[in-house]
Design a protein around this motif. Structure first.
Motif, PDB file in Angstrom:
ATOM      1  N   VAL A 187       0.831  -1.208   0.000  1.00 50.79           N
ATOM      2  CA  VAL A 187       0.000   0.000   0.000  1.00 50.79           C
ATOM      3  C   VAL A 187       0.869   1.263   0.000  1.00 50.79           C
ATOM      4  N   ILE A 188       1.933   1.248   0.795  1.00 50.88           N
ATOM      5  CA  ILE A 188       2.799   2.434   0.866  1.00 50.88           C
ATOM      6  C   ILE A 188       3.486   2.680  -0.477  1.00 50.88           C
ATOM      7  N   SER A 189       3.779   1.617  -1.200  1.00 49.16           N
ATOM      8  CA  SER A 189       4.389   1.822  -2.528  1.00 49.16           C
ATOM      9  C   SER A 189       3.422   2.580  -3.438  1.00 49.16           C
ATOM     10  N   ILE A 190       2.127   2.428  -3.222  1.00 52.17           N
ATOM     11  CA  ILE A 190       1.138   3.193  -4.009  1.00 52.17           C
ATOM     12  C   ILE A 190       1.150   4.658  -3.565  1.00 52.17           C
ATOM     13  N   LEU A 191       1.236   4.863  -2.251  1.00 48.15           N
ATOM     14  CA  LEU A 191       1.310   6.244  -1.741  1.00 48.15           C
ATOM     15  C   LEU A 191       2.516   6.965  -2.326  1.00 48.15           C
ATOM     16  N   MET A 192       3.608   6.240  -2.471  1.00 50.06           N
ATOM     17  CA  MET A 192       4.825   6.849  -3.007  1.00 50.06           C
ATOM     18  C   MET A 192       4.689   7.120  -4.501  1.00 50.06           C
ATOM     19  N   ALA A 193       4.034   6.195  -5.204  1.00 49.56           N
ATOM     20  CA  ALA A 193       3.863   6.369  -6.656  1.00 49.56           C
ATOM     21  C   ALA A 193       2.984   7.573  -6.975  1.00 49.56           C
ATOM     22  N   PRO A 198      -3.660  13.897  -2.761  1.00 46.57           N
ATOM     23  CA  PRO A 198      -4.279  13.616  -1.464  1.00 46.57           C
ATOM     24  C   PRO A 198      -4.924  12.229  -1.485  1.00 46.57           C
ATOM     25  N   ILE A 199      -4.793  11.517  -0.385  1.00 45.09           N
ATOM     26  CA  ILE A 199      -5.321  10.147  -0.347  1.00 45.09           C
ATOM     27  C   ILE A 199      -6.115   9.931   0.935  1.00 45.09           C
ATOM     28  N   THR A 200      -7.301   9.341   0.787  1.00 48.50           N
ATOM     29  CA  THR A 200      -8.109   8.950   1.946  1.00 48.50           C
ATOM     30  C   THR A 200      -7.913   7.460   2.189  1.00 48.50           C
ATOM     31  N   GLU A 235       7.023   6.478   6.870  1.00 56.10           N
ATOM     32  CA  GLU A 235       8.271   7.205   7.070  1.00 56.10           C
ATOM     33  C   GLU A 235       9.478   6.274   6.909  1.00 56.10           C
ATOM     34  N   ALA A 236       9.387   5.094   7.516  1.00 56.90           N
ATOM     35  CA  ALA A 236      10.515   4.151   7.442  1.00 56.90           C
ATOM     36  C   ALA A 236      10.779   3.732   5.996  1.00 56.90           C
ATOM     37  N   MET A 237       9.709   3.477   5.275  1.00 59.18           N
ATOM     38  CA  MET A 237       9.885   3.006   3.900  1.00 59.18           C
ATOM     39  C   MET A 237      10.404   4.121   2.989  1.00 59.18           C
ATOM     40  N   CYS A 238       9.897   5.337   3.202  1.00 57.19           N
ATOM     41  CA  CYS A 238      10.367   6.471   2.395  1.00 57.19           C
ATOM     42  C   CYS A 238      11.846   6.756   2.670  1.00 57.19           C
ATOM     43  N   LYS A 239      12.218   6.665   3.948  1.00 57.98           N
ATOM     44  CA  LYS A 239      13.635   6.884   4.306  1.00 57.98           C
ATOM     45  C   LYS A 239      14.512   5.853   3.618  1.00 57.98           C
ATOM     46  N   ALA A 240      14.048   4.619   3.603  1.00 58.71           N
ATOM     47  CA  ALA A 240      14.823   3.556   2.961  1.00 58.71           C
ATOM     48  C   ALA A 240      14.999   3.826   1.463  1.00 58.71           C
ATOM     49  N   ARG A 249       7.238  14.401   5.234  1.00 60.12           N
ATOM     50  CA  ARG A 249       6.202  15.128   5.983  1.00 60.12           C
ATOM     51  C   ARG A 249       5.082  15.601   5.057  1.00 60.12           C
ATOM     52  N   LYS A 250       5.467  16.078   3.883  1.00 63.38           N
ATOM     53  CA  LYS A 250       4.455  16.523   2.917  1.00 63.38           C
ATOM     54  C   LYS A 250       3.539  15.373   2.521  1.00 63.38           C
ATOM     55  N   ARG A 251       4.154  14.199   2.309  1.00 63.70           N
ATOM     56  CA  ARG A 251       3.331  13.028   1.933  1.00 63.70           C
ATOM     57  C   ARG A 251       2.396  12.661   3.080  1.00 63.70           C
ATOM     58  N   GLN A 252       2.920  12.682   4.295  1.00 66.04           N
ATOM     59  CA  GLN A 252       2.082  12.342   5.450  1.00 66.04           C
ATOM     60  C   GLN A 252       0.937  13.337   5.624  1.00 66.04           C
ATOM     61  N   ASP A 253       1.216  14.614   5.355  1.00 66.57           N
ATOM     62  CA  ASP A 253       0.208  15.657   5.581  1.00 66.57           C
ATOM     63  C   ASP A 253      -0.950  15.589   4.591  1.00 66.57           C
TER      64      ASP A 253
END
Ligand SMILES: [Zn+2]
Length: 289
Positions: A187-193, A198-200, A235-240, A249-253
């Motif tokens: 799922v996080i790989s989709i958030l990154m793509a 904005p995602i709900t 956060e952990a996956m993005c850092k990696a 932070r922008k992605r999280q917000d």
């Protein structure tokens, strides 16, 4: 060269039926009078013979279509609408331009990329993912997308739903067996793509419950803690992947979290995308989790 799979064999009946809405001028010409009234179209995985995708010719056109619901395979290559023939473009989907698309994935896989025809990826602005079983995903598998599709998408709204696993009465008794494992990496790989969109995220706490570390916690607790836990995983996956703090932070917000209850109460968010009975069933099952 196409190759047969178990999925293909299973499709012979009942999906491998000749004729369907607007597909064959010869057999279904009378249906063409009615396609103008179609607002929502549901397409389940099917054999390419069913949609005449082995032949050339104009695909059917639905002038007033606004929502396309695609239900992928639940065995084998889950991201393909043509199991066994993942690269064969679907003729039925080739000529439609919905603004809203639902990708219903009963089983996930990290192998076959999700691909939409150009007419759809250019027209859609509202995309909904419904995540099912972990399938053959490994813990670190990611979602793959067709690069051309990603480049042409201009999405305004993305929704990700974690529906509860619903088993038969006998199966429901065995909670350990029904635990599918977290699919957070996928799922996080989709958030990154889809970084700027904005995602709900609906029912994020349930994914935590399906993982090993939080299975003992109640949904009441996980509904509260789930979003923060999810953000930490992000956060952990993005850092990696080398993202800087500000980018993370922008992605999280831009993430918004809703419980299943909250989402179910807002029918304008799922009306025409998911059947009401299905949403109410998810809500009921989550109420007992
Ligand atoms: Zn097809």
């Amino acid at each position: 060269m196409p190759y047969p799979t178990i999925s293909r064999l299973l499709l012979d009946h009942p999906y491998h039926l000749k004729g369907s809405i607007g597909i064959s001028d010869q057999d279904d010409g009378w249906m063409n009078l009615y396609v103008q009234y179609v607002n929502t179209l549901k397409v389940e995985y099917h054999d390419p013979t069913w949609c005449h995708s082995w032949t050339v010719g104009s695909p059917p056109y639905f002038p007033n279509l606004h929502t396309l619901r695609m239900t992928y395979n639940d065995d084998g290559l889950a991201a393909s609408i043509h199991p066994g023939y993942p690269s064969r473009a679907c003729r039925l989907l080739g000529g439609i331009s919905p603004t809203s698309v639902v990708l219903d994935m009963p089983s996930l896989d990290g192998m076959s990329p999700i691909a939409l025809p150009g007419s759809i990826s250019r027209s859609v602005n509202d995309l909904t993912f419904i995540f099912g079983q972990r399938g053959c995903l490994t813990r670190h598998d990611k979602c793959r997308f067709d690069e051309d599709m990603l480049a042409s998408l201009t999405l305004q709204r993305i929704t990700m739903v974690f529906p509860p696993t619903i088993k038969s009465d006998e199966e429901e008794e065995d909670q350990e067996e029904s635990r599918r494992g977290s699919i957070s990496s996928y799922v996080i790989s989709i958030l990154m793509a889809f970084e700027p969109s904005p995602i709900t995220i609906v029912n994020a706490g349930y994914d935590e419950k399906m993982g090993k570390g939080s299975s003992h916690l109640s949904m009441k607790i996980l509904d509260r803690k789930g979003p923060e836990m999810f953000k930490r995983r992000l956060e952990a996956m993005c850092k990696a992947h080398g993202w800087c703090e500000e980018r993370i932070r922008k992605r999280q917000d831009t993430l918004r979290f809703l419980t299943m209850d909250e989402w179910a109460e807002r029918s304008e968010m799922w009306d025409s995308k998911v059947e009401r009975e299905r949403v109410m069933r998810w809500k009921e099952v989550m109420g007992r989790a």
